[in-house]
Design a protein around this motif. Structure first.
Motif, PDB file in Angstrom:
ATOM      1  N   VAL A 252      22.467  92.173 -17.230  1.00  0.00           N
ATOM      2  CA  VAL A 252      21.219  91.521 -16.840  1.00  0.00           C
ATOM      3  C   VAL A 252      20.088  92.535 -16.999  1.00  0.00           C
TER       4      VAL A 252
ATOM      5  N   ARG B 174      18.332  97.622 -16.910  1.00  0.00           N
ATOM      6  CA  ARG B 174      19.542  96.830 -17.178  1.00  0.00           C
ATOM      7  C   ARG B 174      20.612  97.245 -16.185  1.00  0.00           C
TER       8      ARG B 174
ATOM      9  N   GLN C  91      24.944  96.125 -15.341  1.00  0.00           N
ATOM     10  CA  GLN C  91      26.073  95.494 -16.022  1.00  0.00           C
ATOM     11  C   GLN C  91      27.304  95.512 -15.133  1.00  0.00           C
TER      12      GLN C  91
ATOM     13  N   TRP D 122      19.867  87.741 -19.603  1.00  0.00           N
ATOM     14  CA  TRP D 122      21.277  88.040 -19.404  1.00  0.00           C
ATOM     15  C   TRP D 122      22.066  87.798 -20.675  1.00  0.00           C
TER      16      TRP D 122
ATOM     17  N   LYS E 299      23.750  84.336 -24.436  1.00  0.00           N
ATOM     18  CA  LYS E 299      22.628  85.165 -23.992  1.00  0.00           C
ATOM     19  C   LYS E 299      21.431  84.257 -23.783  1.00  0.00           C
TER      20      LYS E 299
END
Length: 127
Positions: free
Chosen positions: A48, A58, A60, A80, A109
């Motif tokens: 994200v 970011r 993850q 995302w 995505k």
């Protein structure tokens, strides 16, 4: 809450996929650099980004997580990507896999101007 509604609506129409956290369950810290593309998300992870179009910090995950609330970007993101290697990503609106939920398919995505959040996750439909 808007993500919950949006992802719930999406889950009703399509299956969604996700990735797992490498090593033990948990989330990796925010990436300091601004990614250039969703492909900056490592293979096997659900990532994200704080901003639209995969910009900003970011975070993850690559494993099952009962509580993502300690990771700031998971509580307020606009982009995302499920770069999961084998599984779909199941998100939950509450800790401990509670509340509303949906599935983000592997390879999916998306980016928009709405702030979203996820409080827990699992990996499902592994192949």
């Amino acid at each position: 809450m808007r993500m919950t509604r949006k992802l719930t609506a999406m889950a009703g129409g399509i299956a969604l996929t996700g990735g797992l956290l490498a090593g033990s369950a948990g989330a990796a810290g925010a990436a300091p650099a601004t990614p250039k593309a969703p492909s900056d998300c490592p293979s096997g992870y659900f990532c994200v980004w704080a901003g639209q179009n995969y910009t900003g910090h970011r975070q993850q995950v690559a494993g099952t997580n009962k509580d993502l609330t300690r990771y700031s970007v998971f509580q307020n993101f606009k982009s995302w990507y499920n770069h999961g290697a084998k599984c779909d990503f199941e998100w939950y609106s509450e800790k401990n896999h509670g509340g509303s939920h949906g599935v983000i398919p592997r390879g999916h995505k998306e980016s928009d101007d709405v702030s979203h959040y996820i409080k827990s996750n699992k990996w499902v439909n592994c192949r």
